[in-house]
Design a protein around this motif. Structure first.
Motif, PDB file in Angstrom:
ATOM      1  N   VAL A  64      55.449  -8.238  25.754  1.00  0.00           N
ATOM      2  CA  VAL A  64      56.128  -9.523  25.962  1.00  0.00           C
ATOM      3  C   VAL A  64      57.552  -9.318  26.492  1.00  0.00           C
ATOM      4  O   VAL A  64      57.986  -9.968  27.444  1.00  0.00           O
ATOM      5  N   ARG A  65      58.273  -8.388  25.890  1.00  0.00           N
ATOM      6  CA  ARG A  65      59.652  -8.138  26.333  1.00  0.00           C
ATOM      7  C   ARG A  65      59.679  -7.619  27.771  1.00  0.00           C
ATOM      8  O   ARG A  65      60.579  -7.954  28.539  1.00  0.00           O
ATOM      9  N   THR A  66      58.703  -6.810  28.083  1.00  0.00           N
ATOM     10  CA  THR A  66      58.646  -6.297  29.457  1.00  0.00           C
ATOM     11  C   THR A  66      58.442  -7.457  30.433  1.00  0.00           C
ATOM     12  O   THR A  66      59.123  -7.556  31.447  1.00  0.00           O
ATOM     13  N   LYS A  67      57.492  -8.332  30.098  1.00  0.00           N
ATOM     14  CA  LYS A  67      57.217  -9.481  30.976  1.00  0.00           C
ATOM     15  C   LYS A  67      58.482 -10.310  31.186  1.00  0.00           C
ATOM     16  O   LYS A  67      58.757 -10.786  32.279  1.00  0.00           O
ATOM     17  N   ARG A  68      59.231 -10.476  30.107  1.00  0.00           N
ATOM     18  CA  ARG A  68      60.459 -11.272  30.194  1.00  0.00           C
ATOM     19  C   ARG A  68      61.442 -10.603  31.157  1.00  0.00           C
ATOM     20  O   ARG A  68      62.019 -11.250  32.018  1.00  0.00           O
ATOM     21  N   MET A  69      61.580  -9.273  31.022  1.00  0.00           N
ATOM     22  CA  MET A  69      62.498  -8.549  31.904  1.00  0.00           C
ATOM     23  C   MET A  69      61.977  -8.529  33.343  1.00  0.00           C
ATOM     24  O   MET A  69      62.731  -8.390  34.290  1.00  0.00           O
ATOM     25  N   PHE A  72      59.557 -13.240  34.119  1.00  0.00           N
ATOM     26  CA  PHE A  72      58.731 -14.380  33.716  1.00  0.00           C
ATOM     27  C   PHE A  72      59.464 -15.199  32.655  1.00  0.00           C
ATOM     28  O   PHE A  72      60.255 -14.669  31.869  1.00  0.00           O
ATOM     29  N   ASN A  73      59.161 -16.486  32.633  1.00  0.00           N
ATOM     30  CA  ASN A  73      59.623 -17.347  31.550  1.00  0.00           C
ATOM     31  C   ASN A  73      58.536 -17.277  30.481  1.00  0.00           C
ATOM     32  O   ASN A  73      57.489 -17.902  30.593  1.00  0.00           O
ATOM     33  N   VAL A  74      58.790 -16.440  29.459  1.00  0.00           N
ATOM     34  CA  VAL A  74      57.722 -16.089  28.518  1.00  0.00           C
ATOM     35  C   VAL A  74      57.768 -16.946  27.259  1.00  0.00           C
ATOM     36  O   VAL A  74      58.832 -17.116  26.660  1.00  0.00           O
ATOM     37  N   MET A  75      56.622 -17.456  26.851  1.00  0.00           N
ATOM     38  CA  MET A  75      56.517 -18.088  25.534  1.00  0.00           C
ATOM     39  C   MET A  75      55.744 -17.151  24.613  1.00  0.00           C
ATOM     40  O   MET A  75      54.638 -16.715  24.944  1.00  0.00           O
ATOM     41  N   PHE A  76      56.367 -16.855  23.484  1.00  0.00           N
ATOM     42  CA  PHE A  76      55.742 -15.967  22.496  1.00  0.00           C
ATOM     43  C   PHE A  76      55.912 -16.624  21.121  1.00  0.00           C
ATOM     44  O   PHE A  76      56.858 -16.345  20.411  1.00  0.00           O
ATOM     45  N   PRO A  77      54.997 -17.528  20.789  1.00  0.00           N
ATOM     46  CA  PRO A  77      55.177 -18.312  19.570  1.00  0.00           C
ATOM     47  C   PRO A  77      54.520 -17.678  18.342  1.00  0.00           C
ATOM     48  O   PRO A  77      53.727 -16.740  18.463  1.00  0.00           O
ATOM     49  N   ILE A  78      54.840 -18.230  17.195  1.00  0.00           N
ATOM     50  CA  ILE A  78      54.262 -17.740  15.937  1.00  0.00           C
ATOM     51  C   ILE A  78      54.154 -18.916  14.957  1.00  0.00           C
ATOM     52  O   ILE A  78      54.884 -19.889  15.068  1.00  0.00           O
ATOM     53  N   GLY A  79      53.215 -18.798  14.040  1.00  0.00           N
ATOM     54  CA  GLY A  79      53.037 -19.844  13.035  1.00  0.00           C
ATOM     55  C   GLY A  79      52.206 -19.308  11.888  1.00  0.00           C
ATOM     56  O   GLY A  79      52.064 -18.090  11.748  1.00  0.00           O
ATOM     57  N   PHE A  80      51.665 -20.198  11.087  1.00  0.00           N
ATOM     58  CA  PHE A  80      50.855 -19.762   9.948  1.00  0.00           C
ATOM     59  C   PHE A  80      49.553 -20.552   9.852  1.00  0.00           C
ATOM     60  O   PHE A  80      49.559 -21.776   9.928  1.00  0.00           O
ATOM     61  N   ASP A  81      48.485 -19.812   9.663  1.00  0.00           N
ATOM     62  CA  ASP A  81      47.159 -20.391   9.489  1.00  0.00           C
ATOM     63  C   ASP A  81      47.015 -20.614   7.981  1.00  0.00           C
ATOM     64  O   ASP A  81      46.459 -19.793   7.273  1.00  0.00           O
ATOM     65  N   ALA A  82      47.560 -21.743   7.508  1.00  0.00           N
ATOM     66  CA  ALA A  82      47.955 -21.798   6.101  1.00  0.00           C
ATOM     67  C   ALA A  82      46.937 -22.355   5.108  1.00  0.00           C
ATOM     68  O   ALA A  82      47.102 -22.170   3.906  1.00  0.00           O
ATOM     69  N   PHE A  83      45.899 -23.053   5.598  1.00  0.00           N
ATOM     70  CA  PHE A  83      44.884 -23.524   4.657  1.00  0.00           C
ATOM     71  C   PHE A  83      43.899 -22.393   4.379  1.00  0.00           C
ATOM     72  O   PHE A  83      43.761 -21.481   5.189  1.00  0.00           O
ATOM     73  N   LYS A 642      55.193   4.859  35.946  1.00  0.00           N
ATOM     74  CA  LYS A 642      54.189   5.120  34.900  1.00  0.00           C
ATOM     75  C   LYS A 642      54.382   4.168  33.714  1.00  0.00           C
ATOM     76  O   LYS A 642      53.415   3.588  33.207  1.00  0.00           O
ATOM     77  N   VAL A 643      55.616   4.011  33.277  1.00  0.00           N
ATOM     78  CA  VAL A 643      55.873   3.134  32.118  1.00  0.00           C
ATOM     79  C   VAL A 643      55.466   1.693  32.456  1.00  0.00           C
ATOM     80  O   VAL A 643      54.811   1.013  31.665  1.00  0.00           O
ATOM     81  N   THR A 644      55.817   1.242  33.641  1.00  0.00           N
ATOM     82  CA  THR A 644      55.484  -0.132  34.045  1.00  0.00           C
ATOM     83  C   THR A 644      53.972  -0.332  34.047  1.00  0.00           C
ATOM     84  O   THR A 644      53.459  -1.306  33.493  1.00  0.00           O
ATOM     85  N   GLU A 645      53.260   0.603  34.652  1.00  0.00           N
ATOM     86  CA  GLU A 645      51.800   0.447  34.738  1.00  0.00           C
ATOM     87  C   GLU A 645      51.133   0.593  33.377  1.00  0.00           C
ATOM     88  O   GLU A 645      50.207  -0.144  33.053  1.00  0.00           O
ATOM     89  N   ASP A 646      51.632   1.525  32.589  1.00  0.00           N
ATOM     90  CA  ASP A 646      51.034   1.726  31.265  1.00  0.00           C
ATOM     91  C   ASP A 646      51.200   0.491  30.385  1.00  0.00           C
ATOM     92  O   ASP A 646      50.284   0.118  29.654  1.00  0.00           O
ATOM     93  N   ILE A 647      52.364  -0.119  30.446  1.00  0.00           N
ATOM     94  CA  ILE A 647      52.582  -1.309  29.615  1.00  0.00           C
ATOM     95  C   ILE A 647      51.619  -2.413  30.034  1.00  0.00           C
ATOM     96  O   ILE A 647      50.991  -3.066  29.207  1.00  0.00           O
ATOM     97  N   GLU A 648      51.468  -2.591  31.327  1.00  0.00           N
ATOM     98  CA  GLU A 648      50.556  -3.623  31.831  1.00  0.00           C
ATOM     99  C   GLU A 648      49.126  -3.395  31.313  1.00  0.00           C
ATOM    100  O   GLU A 648      48.403  -4.328  31.033  1.00  0.00           O
ATOM    101  N   ASN A 649      48.781  -2.113  31.165  1.00  0.00           N
ATOM    102  CA  ASN A 649      47.419  -1.780  30.716  1.00  0.00           C
ATOM    103  C   ASN A 649      47.335  -1.440  29.231  1.00  0.00           C
ATOM    104  O   ASN A 649      46.372  -0.818  28.798  1.00  0.00           O
ATOM    105  N   TYR A 650      48.340  -1.802  28.475  1.00  0.00           N
ATOM    106  CA  TYR A 650      48.405  -1.598  27.017  1.00  0.00           C
ATOM    107  C   TYR A 650      48.376  -0.125  26.607  1.00  0.00           C
ATOM    108  O   TYR A 650      48.012   0.206  25.490  1.00  0.00           O
ATOM    109  N   LYS A 651      48.735   0.776  27.543  1.00  0.00           N
ATOM    110  CA  LYS A 651      48.763   2.197  27.165  1.00  0.00           C
ATOM    111  C   LYS A 651      50.199   2.538  26.783  1.00  0.00           C
ATOM    112  O   LYS A 651      50.881   3.324  27.451  1.00  0.00           O
ATOM    113  N   PHE A 652      50.640   1.900  25.695  1.00  0.00           N
ATOM    114  CA  PHE A 652      52.034   2.097  25.275  1.00  0.00           C
ATOM    115  C   PHE A 652      52.272   3.545  24.867  1.00  0.00           C
ATOM    116  O   PHE A 652      53.373   4.056  24.987  1.00  0.00           O
ATOM    117  N   ASN A 653      51.226   4.200  24.377  1.00  0.00           N
ATOM    118  CA  ASN A 653      51.373   5.586  23.925  1.00  0.00           C
ATOM    119  C   ASN A 653      51.765   6.526  25.068  1.00  0.00           C
ATOM    120  O   ASN A 653      52.689   7.318  24.940  1.00  0.00           O
TER     121      ASN A 653
END
Ligand code: ANZ
Length: 787
Positions: A64-69, A72-83, A642-653
């Motif tokens: 998400v942070r990469t996309k923002r940089m 992109f105008n990124v929305m990254f929301p959070i909430g609770f599935d509370a019932f 490499k870092v740019t492409e790896d992040i896009e493909n979720y290969k953060f490692n």
């Protein structure tokens, strides 16, 4: 003494600052930027964040942070599935209200989530048990009700005798309740359903257009279970050869019709139930059949279809079926391996071609007829398509859920609660939450009074609540417009964000949540309430973090890693980066927690810290003056790529290991010469998504940045032409033995390389007096003189 890397101070400081500056608050439109919606499955407020939550939320934050940089105008929301049930069970155990339990947990978990330092937009938080939220869950339920997609019927349902509630098929695992592992039984009860089966074909065919991993699509295809087959009619005749009835069987192998040596019907088969009660019926063993069908009621579908369990059945005596292809009279059986709610609830048994039928035929000495399959037999039937998917059973006999907004008139007919009475509040005057087979809500005096006052005397409330999967089937729409009190979410705002660009989640939701949400979205689309037919364009499933012992983490095993403790010791940046380093994020592998790995990442961050301090000692002028050597420039650009492409493909490692290699080089260079400062700045930008606090701290220490956050910086771009190194090392050999080497421009011609080699004193020494027989040239690598 050099200043130490104090993660505690730094992380707290930046979390506070980011919050104060509303750094991650997203507006619906920013000029010149495209919107990007990144979603994580919102957590259940179970009480404590565990390491699984970290894996689920902190790692996608890198993306998400990469996309923002990247602009992109990124929305990254959070909430609770509370019932949900656990709140109620905890409430029963600790004698507190499920609401109090839930909201205490939410408050605590929110604090823990803040300490993660994620770039969540908290201003969009949704909590499904808030009346402002569930008002719209109820409203959507009523929309589906108006459209005929919600209905009530008496049905055999899975019943958990311990939780005292019904369970959806999906919530029964190997015949046991998913929550408490009690054996599930069948009960005949009036329940509410959603007609998800109306959408079976669209749910199936629209999968093709989704950019989802194939295993998830495959799981959904299997769950929907489309089957093309034939319905064939068999006449039933009495012993006096009178026709009594006819039944349709469903088969995918009409070509084997001639081999059908008996017919089997499910115990629930409606005609059979009626015949048992019919005094004029030709059936001679009604009580035996009735006993058998009663026994079946205690068996779950999973048990009945279990191939390892011995098959049982009873012959229906007094009548026979006629095989339409051979004209032969065959026996009819009732057996529970045939299910009442699939196909037509009746089958033709072909023991020579079907394993289950063979096993049954052997047990009861039924004829086995060898035949040659013949597709012309299809003329006996009509072509039909069947689905395994069942309607979604949505009512629960529990308290802590969204109330079903329905009331009953004195005749018992259901009526929708009118829109202006929503939210139809969950009553608050319940003392005993222990399940008794009926929802605890039935003990509420307030609700009864409310219903009579609003609708009239003798009107009755609906006591059941909704399955919590309904709450989570539309929450992603609410994030687009979380505070709207006029609509569940405005179509205009949803248009800005949906469909979700990336949905990060776990494989446990392949069939339930993901299928339910898709169904909901399609139904809402048909109602004109949303803009598209699919809610999530791209989905990825992460793996699982195991305990130190390589086993699934569980309290009873004592191998649970407490993230709070680790964060306290090494910091949130280290924990996040370690989790990203543990393995490729989009492969559903299992990764054991490893203290050595955590320490390794911490050391890596400490090295970056030290390097920054060393650079700080040098004057800015000097730093800027340094030109990049072509080798360093190539490494830097290669790393960015490499870092740019790896992040896009979720290969953060592998992105992290590439940064580690670059750091080695930078350290080496800064030892022998002055390290160019802008190279280090670029490195910090690459680090920012992975270690957001440290990167921010080191960045903001530079006066030149005027305190502007690194997270608002532009992501480094790579220059393909710089990646190609210009120079190469040519090895000079004599009879294959290395005798010298020299640096040359890539692409040096054979002639030039040969001349240059021959000019070298080391080579001249070896060649004096020798006759060169042959020269072997490997471009950009070797000149070999054979003498
Ligand atoms: C005769 C036959 C011969 C069959 C043969 C199969 C193989 P799918 O692919 O899962 O749709 N069947 C039909 N309705 C059933 C029910 N309610 N409960 C249990 N079994 C049922 O499977 C369709 C096949 O499953 C049908 O084709 C039927 O057996 C059985 F060599 O008919 B078949």
């Amino acid at each position: 003494m050099q200043e130490k890397y104090n993660h505690k101070e730094i992380e707290k400081k930046w979390q506070k600052k980011w919050r104060e500056d509303n750094l991650y608050k997203t507006s619906d439109k920013v000029k010149g930027k495209d919107n990007f919606y990144a979603l994580v499955e919102f957590p259940y407020p179970s009480g404590n964040l565990h390491i699984g939550h970290w894996y689920a939320f902190a790692v996608p934050d890198i993306f998400v942070r990469t996309k923002r940089m990247q602009g992109f105008n990124v929305m990254f929301p959070i909430g609770f599935d509370a019932f949900g049930l656990p709140a109620e069970n905890a409430a029963i155990k600790n004698k507190i209200n499920p609401r109090d339990w839930t909201y205490q947990n939410i408050a605590y978990m929110e604090k823990q989530l803040q300490s993660m330092g994620n770039s969540f937009d908290w201003s969009r938080k949704v909590v499904t048990s808030d009346p402002e939220y569930y008002k719209w869950t109820q409203w959507l339920f009523l929309k589906l009700y108006e459209k005929g997609l919600t209905y009530k019927k008496k049905a055999f349902v899975n019943w958990c005798p311990s939780c005292n509630t019904v369970l959806a098929n999906e919530q029964v695992k190997d015949g046991r309740c998913e929550r408490c592992e009690t054996e599930v039984v069948q009960k005949d009860l009036e329940q509410w359903f959603f007609k998800i089966t109306d959408y079976a074909e669209r749910l199936l065919s629209d999968l093709d257009g989704l950019k989802w991993p194939e295993p998830i699509k495959e799981a959904q295809r299997n769950w929907i279970g489309k089957s093309e087959g034939t319905e064939i009619s068999f006449q039933l005749i009495s012993s006096s050869k009178q026709q009594v009835a006819s039944i349709n069987v469903f088969t995918t192998r009409a070509d084997t019709l001639k081999g059908a040596t008996y017919v089997v019907i499910a115990p629930e088969y409606e005609w059979l139930q009626k015949e048992i009660l019919n005094p004029k019926s030709e059936i001679t063993n009604k009580s035996e059949i009735q006993n058998y069908t009663n026994q079946t009621k205690n068996k779950t579908e999973i048990e009945r279809t279990n191939e390892k369990k011995e098959k049982t059945g009873v012959e229906i005596k007094g009548i026979k079926a006629v095989n339409p292809a051979s004209g032969e009279e065959v026996s009819i059986w009732v057996a529970d391996y045939v299910l009442g709610n699939y196909g037509t609830g009746a089958i033709m048994a072909v023991p020579s071609h079907d394993e289950r039928d063979l096993e049954f035929a052997k047990k009861y000495n039924l004829p086995i007829k060898e035949i040659t399959p013949d597709w012309s037999l299809e003329k006996f039937g009509k072509k039909v398509t069947k689905y395994k998917l069942r309607d979604w059973l949505l009512s629960r006999q529990r308290y802590w859920g969204c109330p079903i907004p329905v009331v009953y008139d004195p005749e018992g007919k259901p009526h929708a609660v009118p829109e202006d009475k929503l939210p139809w509040l969950l009553p608050d005057d319940i003392k005993d939450f222990a399940p008794k087979g009926e929802s605890p809500i039935a003990t509420s005096k307030e609700l009864k009074k409310r219903v009579e006052k609003t609708f009239g005397k003798d009107w009755q409330p609906e006591y059941d609540t909704m399955d919590t999967f309904i709450d989570s089937s539309w929450y992603f729409n609410r994030y687009a417009d979380p505070h709207n009190d006029k609509e569940f979410s405005s179509k205009e705002k949803m248009k800005k964000w949906l469909p979700v660009n990336r949905y990060f989640g776990g494989a446990e939701h392949n069939t339930m949540h993901l299928l339910y949400s898709r169904f909901f979205h399609k139904a809402l689309f048909d109602l004109g309430l949303v803009n598209e037919t699919e809610p999530f364009s791209e989905r990825m499933n992460r793996g699982l973090i195991l305990g130190l012992d390589g086993q699934k983490m569980s309290k009873s095993r004592g191998n649970v890693v407490d993230p709070d403790e680790v964060v306290e010791k090494v910091g949130s940046d280290t924990v996040k980066m370690y989790l990203a380093f543990i393995g490729p994020y989009n492969e559903t592998g299992q990764y054991p927690w490893d203290l050595g790995g955590v320490v390794g990442i911490r050391r890596f961050l400490e090295r970056i810290w030290r390097m920054s301090l060393e650079l700080k000692d040098k004057s800015l002028e000097e730093k800027k003056l340094q030109a990049l050597s072509s080798q360093l420039s190539a490494s830097l650009h290669r790393t960015i790529k490499k870092v740019t492409e790896d992040i896009e493909n979720y290969k953060f490692n592998t992105a992290i290991s590439t940064m580690m290699i670059l750091l080695n080089e930078l350290e080496h260079i800064s030892k022998v010469s002055k390290m160019p400062f802008d190279t280090f700045e670029t490195f910090l930008k690459l680090l920012a998504p992975f270690a957001p606090h440290m990167a921010e701290e080191l960045w903001c220490r530079e006066d030149a940045h005027l305190g502007k956050s690194i997270h608002l910086e532009e992501w480094p771009r790579f220059d393909e032409s710089k990646i190609r190194e210009e120079n190469t090392v040519i090895v000079v050999q004599i009879n294959g033995k290395i005798r010298a080497q020299f640096e040359a421009k890539i692409g040096i011609s054979e002639e030039k390389a040969r001349t240059k080699s021959l000019e070298m004193p080391d080579i001249q020494k070896w060649l004096t007096g020798a006759e060169i027989k042959k020269v072997i040239f490997v471009p950009n690598k070797i000149v070999n003189f054979v003498v």
